[in-house]
Write a protein that holds these residues in place. Sequence first.
Motif, PDB file in Angstrom:
ATOM      1  N   THR A   1       0.886  -1.224   0.038  1.00  0.00           N
ATOM      2  CA  THR A   1       0.212  -0.156   0.111  1.00  0.00           C
ATOM      3  C   THR A   1       0.867   1.274   0.003  1.00  0.00           C
TER       4      THR A   1
ATOM      5  N   ARG B   1     -12.233   5.207   3.865  1.00  0.00           N
ATOM      6  CA  ARG B   1     -11.577   4.154   3.176  1.00  0.00           C
ATOM      7  C   ARG B   1     -10.656   4.350   3.981  1.00  0.00           C
ATOM      8  N   HIS B   2     -10.111   2.596   4.046  1.00  0.00           N
ATOM      9  CA  HIS B   2      -9.198   1.976   4.992  1.00  0.00           C
ATOM     10  C   HIS B   2      -7.977   1.034   3.572  1.00  0.00           C
TER      11      HIS B   2
ATOM     12  N   GLY C   1      -6.106   6.612   0.360  1.00  0.00           N
ATOM     13  CA  GLY C   1      -7.491   6.383   1.079  1.00  0.00           C
ATOM     14  C   GLY C   1      -6.440   6.888   2.773  1.00  0.00           C
ATOM     15  N   ASP C   2      -7.353   7.582   3.756  1.00  0.00           N
ATOM     16  CA  ASP C   2      -6.317   7.332   5.374  1.00  0.00           C
ATOM     17  C   ASP C   2      -5.808   8.700   5.725  1.00  0.00           C
TER      18      ASP C   2
ATOM     19  N   PHE D   1      -6.862   0.489  -0.609  1.00  0.00           N
ATOM     20  CA  PHE D   1      -8.042   0.891   0.323  1.00  0.00           C
ATOM     21  C   PHE D   1      -9.856   0.833  -0.162  1.00  0.00           C
TER      22      PHE D   1
END
Length: 510
Positions: free
Chosen positions: A285, A415-416, A449-450, A479
């Motif tokens: 990621t 989002r994660h 995201g995040d 995500f």
Amino acid sequence: MANQTQSTTKQPSQLEMQPVLNLFNAGKLAEAESAAKKLVAHYPNTFILYQILGIAQDGLSKFADAVESYSKALAIQPNMPDLLFNLGIDLTNVDRLPEAETSYRKAIALQPRFFEAHGNLGTVLQKQGRLEEAIESYRKALDIHEDPRGHFNLGTALRDEGKLDEAISHFRHAISMFPNYADAHNYLGECLRDQGNMEDAIKSYLDALKLNPGHPGANYNMGEFCYLAGRFDEAVTYFEKSKLDDWQERALYCTYKAEHFDDFKNKLDNIASTHKKHDAPFLATLSTHYATNFGVEDTYNFCKNGFDFVYQKSIPELAEPDSQFLKDLLNDIDNTAIEVRAQGMIINGKQSAGNLFKRPEASFRRLGEIVKQEFLNYKNRFAGADCELIKSFPNELEFTSSWYVRLRRGGYVDRHIHEVGWISGAVYLVLPKDKKDPTEGCFEYGLHGDNYPQKHNNFPVGIATPSVGDIVLFPSSLFHRTIPFNSNEERICIAFDLKPEGDIFIRSSY
């Protein structure tokens, strides 16, 4: 023939045994093992030699050898509860859990009030996901003899079952009996965190660290708290102290979130070049986000093109009209006493605590088996792909966790990613029908995201539009979020992560 029988039952003399006993009693285990092996070659039917061998090999962490030695001792004298107990421990150490269970049950049959055997039997049952039986064994052990370890073990099983209040009670009981129980302080903190009580959770983590400054779990949990609080440099320090599971990825994540980009790139390049396998989804990621952010090549080959590995399929047992299986799942979700886990990413909804597929309800167990088969179908679908996602696909199909998510009007999950996972997914049980926009309530996946730092907004997304009874699987490195819906309906899914071998349990949401 008579002479042969006599030779196999012949026993060593006291003079021959004494050197072995002296070495063993002096704690010289390697020497005692060697001496016992030499003697047992001449006297192969001597119980005490196999007993000494088993205990010595135990102490030397030669667990497979100890299993063999204890088994030979028990073949000579089978009704020895202490040896059956020791054999159960070593069978557990070599992951032969059904045999360990049998050994503990034999010990208990011979000595019904053997509380340690009841407790260890509970641990073996818990490792196999048989939580109700494990809890029963732990309770039997505590009925016979109340001790801190018994309350701690029972607390861990109750936590897995989603009974957080009761788990907290047992962790507190363990601490009251043994205030220096660092593990109990840490687990208590994790349950308080799951209930959303971060203030008391942090106090518990810090209590554990006062007792053991190097406690891996408490350092990790404090690192997790600090990064959620935006205290990234502090988080790095805690993660590096923990050396637990994905600490390296977590520390790198905090470096990236703190926008120390040069330091991040140097550390990432070092990891990518020194690790033979690019098998950490969390690093994937980060690497993909950095590469997209700065327009450079993604050097981490876990799954560079995650969009190509999103899998969607209908489960016939759930999708058929008037499905009884679907009714059973929804009934168990409605009526089973499962506590809710506090989850900051869920808006207008709730998530179950514990591990749903380890619960005793038949509907959850059945769905877990179906999902495992879909994991195999997923692996076969993408067989031959040149990435570690498929090449290093976990051999043991276990769930890091599994949970339900219920969303109501205006509900969504932000989002994660699932930092500790391999393949993540969800099965959809109820979906909103009255939609003004066709994407409402859909599943969106992407590369951003995040609140990761962005140099531009050109981060692509994809959308899966599930139907009731569908399963969606995807790399845990992607995500993902739920797109909000506005109708006065519910959206219910059961979500899960496939567990990479050796990873810890962390729950997230869909």
